[in-house]
Design an enzyme around this catalytic site. Structure first.
Site, PDB file in Angstrom:
ATOM      1  N   ARG A 171      32.288 -13.194  14.628  1.00 43.25           N
ATOM      2  CA  ARG A 171      32.786 -12.726  15.997  1.00 43.25           C
ATOM      3  C   ARG A 171      34.022 -13.539  16.561  1.00 43.25           C
ATOM      4  O   ARG A 171      34.474 -13.220  17.272  1.00 43.25           O
ATOM      5  CB  ARG A 171      31.512 -12.842  16.970  1.00 43.25           C
ATOM      6  CG  ARG A 171      30.386 -11.945  17.013  1.00 43.25           C
ATOM      7  CD  ARG A 171      29.409 -12.165  17.874  1.00 43.25           C
ATOM      8  NE  ARG A 171      28.391 -11.021  17.827  1.00 43.25           N
ATOM      9  CZ  ARG A 171      27.257 -11.102  18.587  1.00 43.25           C
ATOM     10  NH1 ARG A 171      26.994 -12.066  19.202  1.00 43.25           N
ATOM     11  NH2 ARG A 171      26.396  -9.912  18.484  1.00 43.25           N
ATOM     12  N   CYS A 228      13.296  -8.772  28.825  1.00 44.44           N
ATOM     13  CA  CYS A 228      14.055  -8.307  29.824  1.00 44.44           C
ATOM     14  C   CYS A 228      14.630  -9.204  30.877  1.00 44.44           C
ATOM     15  O   CYS A 228      15.904  -9.483  30.981  1.00 44.44           O
ATOM     16  CB  CYS A 228      13.410  -7.173  30.712  1.00 44.44           C
ATOM     17  SG  CYS A 228      12.734  -5.803  29.487  1.00 44.44           S
ATOM     18  N   TYR A 252      28.168   3.178   8.362  1.00 47.56           N
ATOM     19  CA  TYR A 252      28.025   2.341   9.314  1.00 47.56           C
ATOM     20  C   TYR A 252      28.932   1.053   9.283  1.00 47.56           C
ATOM     21  O   TYR A 252      29.517   0.498  10.190  1.00 47.56           O
ATOM     22  CB  TYR A 252      26.445   1.755   9.399  1.00 47.56           C
ATOM     23  CG  TYR A 252      26.168   0.461  10.187  1.00 47.56           C
ATOM     24  CD1 TYR A 252      26.010   0.702  11.626  1.00 47.56           C
ATOM     25  CD2 TYR A 252      26.191  -0.656   9.773  1.00 47.56           C
ATOM     26  CE1 TYR A 252      25.649  -0.147  12.525  1.00 47.56           C
ATOM     27  CE2 TYR A 252      26.163  -1.929  10.629  1.00 47.56           C
ATOM     28  CZ  TYR A 252      25.856  -1.411  12.079  1.00 47.56           C
ATOM     29  OH  TYR A 252      25.534  -2.576  12.933  1.00 47.56           O
ATOM     30  N   GLU A 271      29.416  -8.181   7.192  1.00 49.74           N
ATOM     31  CA  GLU A 271      28.477  -6.998   7.328  1.00 49.74           C
ATOM     32  C   GLU A 271      27.704  -6.651   5.841  1.00 49.74           C
ATOM     33  O   GLU A 271      26.662  -6.086   6.163  1.00 49.74           O
ATOM     34  CB  GLU A 271      29.492  -5.768   7.498  1.00 49.74           C
ATOM     35  CG  GLU A 271      30.188  -5.688   9.164  1.00 49.74           C
ATOM     36  CD  GLU A 271      29.108  -5.617  10.052  1.00 49.74           C
ATOM     37  OE1 GLU A 271      28.037  -5.051   9.986  1.00 49.74           O
ATOM     38  OE2 GLU A 271      29.215  -6.058  11.117  1.00 49.74           O
ATOM     39  N   ASP A 296      22.600   1.927  15.320  1.00 52.28           N
ATOM     40  CA  ASP A 296      21.888   1.485  14.362  1.00 52.28           C
ATOM     41  C   ASP A 296      20.558   1.479  15.071  1.00 52.28           C
ATOM     42  O   ASP A 296      20.245   1.889  16.286  1.00 52.28           O
ATOM     43  CB  ASP A 296      22.176  -0.158  14.012  1.00 52.28           C
ATOM     44  CG  ASP A 296      22.248  -1.086  15.019  1.00 52.28           C
ATOM     45  OD1 ASP A 296      21.824  -0.719  16.223  1.00 52.28           O
ATOM     46  OD2 ASP A 296      22.585  -2.171  14.621  1.00 52.28           O
ATOM     47  N   CYS A 336      16.435  -6.547  23.980  1.00 54.23           N
ATOM     48  CA  CYS A 336      15.520  -5.264  24.030  1.00 54.23           C
ATOM     49  C   CYS A 336      15.274  -4.885  22.543  1.00 54.23           C
ATOM     50  O   CYS A 336      15.339  -4.172  21.978  1.00 54.23           O
ATOM     51  CB  CYS A 336      16.411  -3.978  24.333  1.00 54.23           C
ATOM     52  SG  CYS A 336      15.430  -2.621  24.705  1.00 54.23           S
TER      53      CYS A 336
END
Length: 314
Positions: free
Chosen positions: A38, A207, A135, A50, A153, A201
């Site tokens: 990242r 949450c 993807y 990936e 995804d 999630c």
């Protein structure tokens, strides 16, 4: 939430979609998991991450990713390597199917031979590389060049299904993801929505602890029903307290501030008696504790007496 294909058009995103977008990006930029891929826009390094991440735990990928790039830091280095060495590396680091190593080696040769050592920068062109599916191509285009489409995804589907009642239909997921993504911001957006699915999630949602930025709009958070395409549906939802919580939030979204005698019949058809004001106040107290609604007293217009009213938390 229906899985029927015929229901694919019966959903809408929140009317304040800009606020939804801003909330997610702000949440991501304030704090997110740190992965080395990242921190770079090098398409080769991103492609390696990936391919390695396919069905492999990220905790195991990070060390392997560093070691791989130390050994073969560029596509030219990888293309010049003996394929058996690349496959041997893959196997020794338990990175899954060895054909991925073969495809990655072949893709490096394609970049060198067909593209002069420069990666193509669109999903369509990247899909021409060996072993690079739609993807992965979109991920590289997004994270290396900020030139991708919305990622869809399993994690993203789960988020959209829970938050906005997007049905379990591929076309609906694609449409919703594309509509939500800010134009020209695929890098930050795709990272952010994938982070949301991975941190807040997941199959078992977190949450509040993760401070999910979409709680205000989320249907699952309002109802307590966190079923999803990859999570078994809870068979006891019909008639449950979770269902009633969702009806309260839905009614307040539609009508704004409501007195108990206005809200109650919208929550249950048998409102009254044992399932009357006392029951509703208890339900509202739970929702108020969760930060979803506000309960207050106001003077009734007809006679000036006080009455209890509820509205969505601001």
């Amino acid at each position: 939430m229906s899985e029927a294909e015929g229901d694919a058009e019966n959903w809408t995103l929140p009317s304040d979609a800009d606020a939804v977008r801003e909330a997610l990006v702000s949440w991501y930029e304030a704090d997110h998991r740190s992965f080395p891929w990242r921190e770079t826009t090098d398409p080769y390094a991103i492609l390696v991450s990936e391919v390695m991440s396919q069905q492999t735990q990220l905790s195991r990928v990070e060390d392997a990713w560093h070691a791989f790039l130390d050994r073969w830091p560029t596509t030219a280095d990888l293309a010049a390597a003996d394929r058996a060495d690349v496959v041997g590396f893959w196997s020794s680091h338990s990175l899954g199917y060895n054909n991925r190593a073969k495809y990655l080696h072949e893709a490096a040769n394609q970049v060198e031979d067909e593209y002069g050592g420069e990666f193509p920068d669109t999903p369509d062109e990247l899909s021409e590389l060996m072993g690079v599916g739609p993807y992965t191509a979109n991920a590289v285009a997004s994270f290396a060049f900020n030139n991708g489409d919305a990622v869809v995804d399993t994690n993203v589907k789960r988020v959209l299904y829970r938050a906005f009642d997007v049905p379990d239909d591929d076309a609906a997921f694609e449409e919703a993801a594309s509509e939500l993504m800010p134009e020209g911001e695929s890098r930050v957006w795709n990272n952010a929505v994938m982070e949301l699915g991975g941190v807040a999630c997941g199959k078992a949602p977190d949450c509040d602890a993760a401070e999910c930025p979409w709680r205000e709009w989320c249907s699952a958070y309002a109802s307590g029903d966190f079923s999803a395409p990859d999570v078994p549906e809870q068979s006891t939802f019909e008639g449950s307290r979770r269902q009633k919580r969702g009806r309260v939030v839905g009614a307040l979204r539609e009508h704004g501030e409501l007195a108990l005698d206005e809200l109650g019949p919208r929550v249950r058809v048998d409102y009254g008696g044992d399932t009357g004001a006392a029951w509703l106040k208890e339900l509202l107290a739970d929702l108020e504790d969760d930060g979803l609604v506000e309960v207050a007293e106001r003077a009734r217009e007809s006679d000036g007496d006080e009455e209890t009213v509820a509205r969505l938390a601001r």
